[in-house]
Design a protein around this motif. Structure first.
Motif, PDB file in Angstrom:
ATOM      1  N   MET A  70      89.035  46.066  68.126  1.00  0.00           N
ATOM      2  CA  MET A  70      87.738  45.753  67.511  1.00  0.00           C
ATOM      3  C   MET A  70      87.608  46.489  66.192  1.00  0.00           C
ATOM      4  SD  MET A  70      84.985  44.061  67.718  1.00  0.00           S
ATOM      5  CE  MET A  70      85.310  43.398  69.360  1.00  0.00           C
ATOM      6  N   ALA A  71      86.970  45.819  65.242  1.00  0.00           N
ATOM      7  CA  ALA A  71      86.843  46.401  63.905  1.00  0.00           C
ATOM      8  C   ALA A  71      86.025  47.680  63.938  1.00  0.00           C
ATOM      9  CB  ALA A  71      86.187  45.396  62.984  1.00  0.00           C
ATOM     10  N   GLU A  72      86.492  48.631  63.215  1.00  0.00           N
ATOM     11  CA  GLU A  72      85.727  49.870  63.059  1.00  0.00           C
ATOM     12  C   GLU A  72      84.567  49.609  62.100  1.00  0.00           C
ATOM     13  OE1 GLU A  72      86.405  52.711  64.766  1.00  0.00           O
ATOM     14  OE2 GLU A  72      87.776  51.311  65.747  1.00  0.00           O
ATOM     15  N   THR A  73      83.551  50.449  62.206  1.00  0.00           N
ATOM     16  CA  THR A  73      82.485  50.380  61.227  1.00  0.00           C
ATOM     17  C   THR A  73      83.067  50.622  59.839  1.00  0.00           C
ATOM     18  OG1 THR A  73      80.928  51.239  62.815  1.00  0.00           O
ATOM     19  CG2 THR A  73      80.316  51.422  60.502  1.00  0.00           C
ATOM     20  N   VAL A  74      82.729  49.722  58.932  1.00  0.00           N
ATOM     21  CA  VAL A  74      83.270  49.849  57.584  1.00  0.00           C
ATOM     22  C   VAL A  74      82.158  50.328  56.663  1.00  0.00           C
ATOM     23  CG1 VAL A  74      84.304  48.612  55.672  1.00  0.00           C
ATOM     24  CG2 VAL A  74      84.942  48.039  58.003  1.00  0.00           C
ATOM     25  N   ARG A  75      82.465  51.331  55.923  1.00  0.00           N
ATOM     26  CA  ARG A  75      81.489  51.847  54.953  1.00  0.00           C
ATOM     27  C   ARG A  75      81.208  50.773  53.904  1.00  0.00           C
ATOM     28  NH1 ARG A  75      78.211  55.740  56.498  1.00  0.00           N
ATOM     29  NH2 ARG A  75      79.102  55.912  58.567  1.00  0.00           N
ATOM     30  N   ALA A  76      80.053  50.841  53.323  1.00  0.00           N
ATOM     31  CA  ALA A  76      79.637  49.789  52.408  1.00  0.00           C
ATOM     32  C   ALA A  76      80.535  49.687  51.183  1.00  0.00           C
ATOM     33  CB  ALA A  76      78.204  50.012  51.972  1.00  0.00           C
ATOM     34  N   SER A  77      81.273  50.750  50.914  1.00  0.00           N
ATOM     35  CA  SER A  77      82.178  50.696  49.770  1.00  0.00           C
ATOM     36  C   SER A  77      83.334  49.775  50.109  1.00  0.00           C
ATOM     37  CB  SER A  77      82.703  52.100  49.462  1.00  0.00           C
ATOM     38  OG  SER A  77      83.329  52.626  50.618  1.00  0.00           O
ATOM     39  N   LEU A  78      83.041  48.485  50.140  1.00  0.00           N
ATOM     40  CA  LEU A  78      84.069  47.509  50.456  1.00  0.00           C
ATOM     41  C   LEU A  78      85.123  47.495  49.372  1.00  0.00           C
ATOM     42  CD1 LEU A  78      82.077  44.442  51.725  1.00  0.00           C
ATOM     43  CD2 LEU A  78      83.537  45.966  53.027  1.00  0.00           C
ATOM     44  N   ALA A  79      86.252  46.971  49.750  1.00  0.00           N
ATOM     45  CA  ALA A  79      87.341  46.879  48.782  1.00  0.00           C
ATOM     46  C   ALA A  79      86.954  46.023  47.581  1.00  0.00           C
ATOM     47  CB  ALA A  79      88.569  46.295  49.470  1.00  0.00           C
ATOM     48  N   THR A  80      85.896  45.212  47.746  1.00  0.00           N
ATOM     49  CA  THR A  80      85.514  44.318  46.660  1.00  0.00           C
ATOM     50  C   THR A  80      84.838  45.065  45.517  1.00  0.00           C
ATOM     51  OG1 THR A  80      83.515  43.926  47.904  1.00  0.00           O
ATOM     52  CG2 THR A  80      85.216  42.257  48.012  1.00  0.00           C
ATOM     53  N   ALA A  81      84.306  46.253  45.809  1.00  0.00           N
ATOM     54  CA  ALA A  81      83.571  46.970  44.767  1.00  0.00           C
ATOM     55  C   ALA A  81      84.490  47.243  43.585  1.00  0.00           C
ATOM     56  CB  ALA A  81      83.022  48.273  45.327  1.00  0.00           C
ATOM     57  N   GLY A  82      83.940  47.132  42.396  1.00  0.00           N
ATOM     58  CA  GLY A  82      84.707  47.476  41.207  1.00  0.00           C
ATOM     59  C   GLY A  82      85.582  46.362  40.697  1.00  0.00           C
ATOM     60  N   ILE A  83      85.599  45.212  41.393  1.00  0.00           N
ATOM     61  CA  ILE A  83      86.406  44.098  40.904  1.00  0.00           C
ATOM     62  C   ILE A  83      85.546  43.192  40.051  1.00  0.00           C
ATOM     63  CG2 ILE A  83      87.564  41.985  41.639  1.00  0.00           C
ATOM     64  CD1 ILE A  83      88.856  43.690  43.794  1.00  0.00           C
ATOM     65  N   THR A  84      86.042  42.856  38.882  1.00  0.00           N
ATOM     66  CA  THR A  84      85.277  41.982  37.996  1.00  0.00           C
ATOM     67  C   THR A  84      85.778  40.565  38.152  1.00  0.00           C
ATOM     68  OG1 THR A  84      85.381  43.839  36.480  1.00  0.00           O
ATOM     69  CG2 THR A  84      84.398  41.805  35.653  1.00  0.00           C
ATOM     70  N   HIS A  85      84.868  39.683  38.537  1.00  0.00           N
ATOM     71  CA  HIS A  85      85.230  38.272  38.657  1.00  0.00           C
ATOM     72  C   HIS A  85      84.884  37.566  37.353  1.00  0.00           C
ATOM     73  CE1 HIS A  85      85.780  38.876  42.960  1.00  0.00           C
ATOM     74  NE2 HIS A  85      84.597  39.457  43.007  1.00  0.00           N
ATOM     75  N   GLN A  86      85.669  36.524  37.039  1.00  0.00           N
ATOM     76  CA  GLN A  86      85.349  35.705  35.871  1.00  0.00           C
ATOM     77  C   GLN A  86      84.098  34.899  36.198  1.00  0.00           C
ATOM     78  OE1 GLN A  86      88.399  32.823  35.102  1.00  0.00           O
ATOM     79  NE2 GLN A  86      87.562  32.251  33.109  1.00  0.00           N
ATOM     80  N   ARG A  87      83.030  35.065  35.380  1.00  0.00           N
ATOM     81  CA  ARG A  87      81.782  34.402  35.736  1.00  0.00           C
ATOM     82  C   ARG A  87      81.084  33.845  34.504  1.00  0.00           C
ATOM     83  NH1 ARG A  87      78.569  38.506  39.558  1.00  0.00           N
ATOM     84  NH2 ARG A  87      77.463  39.214  37.722  1.00  0.00           N
ATOM     85  N   VAL A  88      80.215  32.859  34.744  1.00  0.00           N
ATOM     86  CA  VAL A  88      79.365  32.353  33.682  1.00  0.00           C
ATOM     87  C   VAL A  88      77.922  32.460  34.166  1.00  0.00           C
ATOM     88  CG1 VAL A  88      79.777  29.973  34.471  1.00  0.00           C
ATOM     89  CG2 VAL A  88      78.777  30.381  32.216  1.00  0.00           C
ATOM     90  N   VAL A  89      77.045  32.917  33.254  1.00  0.00           N
ATOM     91  CA  VAL A  89      75.639  33.116  33.596  1.00  0.00           C
ATOM     92  C   VAL A  89      74.806  32.019  32.937  1.00  0.00           C
ATOM     93  CG1 VAL A  89      73.670  34.687  33.435  1.00  0.00           C
ATOM     94  CG2 VAL A  89      75.997  35.603  33.754  1.00  0.00           C
ATOM     95  N   PHE A  90      73.996  31.342  33.734  1.00  0.00           N
ATOM     96  CA  PHE A  90      73.077  30.335  33.206  1.00  0.00           C
ATOM     97  C   PHE A  90      71.669  30.908  33.279  1.00  0.00           C
ATOM     98  CE2 PHE A  90      76.703  28.088  35.034  1.00  0.00           C
ATOM     99  CZ  PHE A  90      77.101  27.307  33.952  1.00  0.00           C
ATOM    100  N   PRO A  91      71.129  31.378  32.136  1.00  0.00           N
ATOM    101  CA  PRO A  91      69.842  32.079  32.169  1.00  0.00           C
ATOM    102  C   PRO A  91      68.699  31.186  32.656  1.00  0.00           C
ATOM    103  CG  PRO A  91      70.897  32.232  29.986  1.00  0.00           C
ATOM    104  CD  PRO A  91      71.693  31.277  30.779  1.00  0.00           C
ATOM    105  N   GLU A  92      68.840  29.868  32.424  1.00  0.00           N
ATOM    106  CA  GLU A  92      67.747  28.967  32.843  1.00  0.00           C
ATOM    107  C   GLU A  92      67.681  28.833  34.357  1.00  0.00           C
ATOM    108  OE1 GLU A  92      70.571  28.171  31.511  1.00  0.00           O
ATOM    109  OE2 GLU A  92      71.383  26.324  32.352  1.00  0.00           O
ATOM    110  N   GLY A  93      68.742  29.216  35.048  1.00  0.00           N
ATOM    111  CA  GLY A  93      68.730  29.194  36.508  1.00  0.00           C
ATOM    112  C   GLY A  93      68.953  27.815  37.097  1.00  0.00           C
ATOM    113  N   LEU A  94      68.700  27.710  38.401  1.00  0.00           N
ATOM    114  CA  LEU A  94      68.940  26.459  39.128  1.00  0.00           C
ATOM    115  C   LEU A  94      67.797  26.234  40.114  1.00  0.00           C
ATOM    116  CD1 LEU A  94      71.112  24.180  39.740  1.00  0.00           C
ATOM    117  CD2 LEU A  94      71.786  25.612  41.673  1.00  0.00           C
TER     118      LEU A  94
END
Lengths: 215, 386
Positions: free
Chosen positions: B1-25
């Motif tokens: 069974m999975a151990e409790t994982v601290r919130a500092s997931l491995a995903t932290a600090g990774i920059t994804h390529q993204r586009v921001v649409f200020p007008e929203g959806l």
């Protein structure tokens, strides 16, 4: 054609050289909407799509053949002519084609009716059980006849509703279909010379090929 | 069974390529998500005619890293077998796009991203459970904005499996003029009661984890790893067939040949536990809740007056529907329903059921008939592009 996309080339030969497919293709107007029932690996569709620019679709019950046809870039679905034609709307196609498949359907009369509901015209070909060799074999040997067109034993043949050219004319009359054109064809798919005479065709043609419309 | 994982997931600090649409959806639920952020990856080059774009839609736990090493897990892309140079979705011919779905957790707007108010001002906390409910249609609208941004007026094709297939169907229904061909794989026009039921087990497992804290686990520096792992384990069983499980594991024990009722572990158990624990390293529990709900809500017929055929009336889109014989999560019968509706709409459709004993997951695996079908269909479509 998308620039930079190599077209799906039909390199060289069509999928099939069968002459009976050529005869059927000759009956179809260019750029028509066509449904080919029991289309196999798509040999006829391949001719129609590439040489007549038709909007062609196929249905086929054998999954290996469906996969082959789709992998060849042809729009074919896995379906059963006996049950799935009901899902198409009226007059969706200019031509609905049933090539050498009618005799293998569960309910050929219903299939024909569906064909002429979803299509403005139907093209049907079938092996002629009235051919002299069939008659002669039954008469002389007393066994179920086996010919080049009908080459399976009675217990493992898919052909469960065989008919003669005369029988087919009778069904068309009974159900009110107009025979626009018909041809007697030999096994290789060549037009037979006696094609203008029904009784001779019923004796000498190995296949019947019909173009029908609703009466 | 999975151990409790601290919130500092491995995903932290990774920059994804993204586009921001200020007008929203504007979402189906009535809320406006402002700004809208879409994380995405592209492969290949858009040609001058802009006629070679293919959109890939990922499944529930997939993401935009289709054909490259994943920055979080360091594993190969999830569809490297399908997408790449010389492969059926050939990146030397096609411009391939994949976006992280709305509600996901690899950089697109979702529960893990910073909450914003109606004016789009950051609120200094993640959305968590406050993230608005989204639909498959919302996901597709977000992808359409990405295509506008990338300068793609019309897709040569859109393809995806499972939830990706739902998006494919929604694309064809919502933007028929922007889709030339569509390949929905191992999917359905709606989630069945059984599909919803399995999802509900997963959601309940997450809810029952004491580390869930009503969805605000970030406040406590933990993640509901046990609940999320159980959700993943349950779901994973539905992705496999009995045959596949038997072939892979049978009744083999990890500890030895004899069953002793002590700490014996069947190999299938340890496999599932591994699946669960590795999943929590890369996936957010609130995202899981959001996306499973979006799948459950999906009902293409309901969006079109009760008829799937109505969704595709006079559609110009060419379809290639694909199912797998041993898929019991999205069985062939569901694909056949799609095909019948498309026939009723007189659409141009191909349909292949691929014989495989690998269950629902087959669409991600080495299935030569799948590759033949996809490349043949795309080649046939390329001939007819207009």
């Amino acid at each position: 054609m998308p620039e930079g996309l190599a077209p799906a080339p039909r390199t060289g030969r069509p999928l099939s050289d069968r002459l009976d497919l050529r005869l059927i293709a000759e009956m179809v107007e260019p750029r028509a909407r066509v449904l080919d029932i029991g289309c196999g690996d798509g040999a006829l569709l391949d001719i129609l799509v590439h040489e007549k620019d038709v909007d062609g679709r196929g249905i086929e019950i054998d999954m290996a053949l469906v996969t082959a046809a789709v992998a060849h870039g042809l729009p074919v679905i896995h379906a059963d002519a006996d049950t799935d034609l009901a899902f198409y709307p009226d007059a969706a196609f200019d031509y609905v084609i049933l090539s050498r498949t009618l005799q293998a359907t569960e309910r050929p009369r219903e299939v024909l009716a569906q064909m002429l509901r979803i299509g403005r015209r139907a093209i049907v070909s079938f092996p002629n059980f009235g051919h002299w060799q069939v008659r002669a074999r039954l008469l002389l040997t007393g066994r179920m006849p086996r010919t080049k067109a009908l080459d399976r034993a009675w217990y493992d043949t898919p052909n469960i509703h065989l008919c003669t050219i005369s029988d087919f004319f009778a069904l068309c009359e009974a159900d009110g279909y107009r025979v626009e054109r018909w041809l007697g064809v030999d096994e290789a798919g060549r037009k037979t010379p006696w094609r203008r005479n029904r009784r001779l065709a019923n004796l000498f043609a190995e296949q019947g090929l019909f173009l029908l419309t609703r009466g | 069974m999975a151990e409790t994982v601290r919130a500092s997931l491995a995903t932290a600090g990774i920059t994804h390529q993204r586009v921001v649409f200020p007008e929203g959806l504007a979402l189906d639920c009535g809320a406006v998500l402002k700004p809208l952020v879409v994380a995405y990856r592209t492969y290949g080059r858009l040609n001058d005619a802009k006629s070679n774009a293919i959109l890939i839609c990922h499944a529930l736990t997939g993401d935009q890293y289709v054909a490259e090493t994943h920055p979080v897990t360091s594993k190969p892309g999830w569809w490297e077998i399908m997408v790449g140079p010389g492969l059926p979705v050939d990146t030397e011919r096609f411009f391939v796009i994949c976006a992280n779905v709305l509600g996901g957790c690899m950089g697109s707007s979702g529960p893990r991203e910073e909450m914003t108010d109606a004016e789009g001002r950051p609120q200094g906390r993640p959305w968590g459970m406050q993230f608005p409910p989204v639909t498959i249609r919302d996901m597709v609208r977000a992808q359409a904005k990405l295509l506008d941004h990338l300068g793609v007026p019309k897709l040569f094709s859109v393809l995806g499996g499972s939830m990706g297939g739902m998006q494919v169907l929604e694309w064809a229904a919502l933007y028929p003029e922007r889709v030339f061909s569509a390949i929905p794989i191992a999917t359905a026009t709606h989630h069945s009661a059984q599909n919803i039921a399995f999802h509900e087990i997963g959601r309940q497992a997450i809810n029952a984890d004491p580390d869930f804290h009503g969805g605000e686990y970030w406040r406590h520096g933990v993640v509901p790893a046990r609940g999320l792992a159980v959700a993943r384990m349950t779901a994973h069983i539905t992705y496999l067939s009995e045959e596949a499980l038997t072939r892979k594991f049978g009744r083999r024990l990890r500890t030895g040949p004899m069953l002793t009722f002590s700490n014996d572990l069947f190999e299938v158990e340890s496999y599932l536990q591994y699946q669960g624990s590795s999943f929590v390293q890369r996936f957010d529990a609130n995202s899981y809740l959001t996306i499973t709900r979006a799948m459950d809500y999906f009902d293409l017929a309901a969006e079109h007056g009760g008829s799937v055929a109505a969704a595709f009336r006079n559609t110009p889109v060419r379809f290639c529907v694909i199912s797998f014989s041993s898929d019991w999560l999205f069985p062939t019968a569901m694909s056949r329903e799609i095909v019948r509706a498309l026939n009723a709409a007189a659409a141009n459709v191909s349909f292949v059921e691929i014989t495989s004993d690998k269950g629902h997951d087959a669409f991600l695996l080495d299935e030569p008939d799948l590759f033949r079908t996809v490349s043949g269909f795309l080649a046939g479509a390329a001939e007819r592009w207009r």
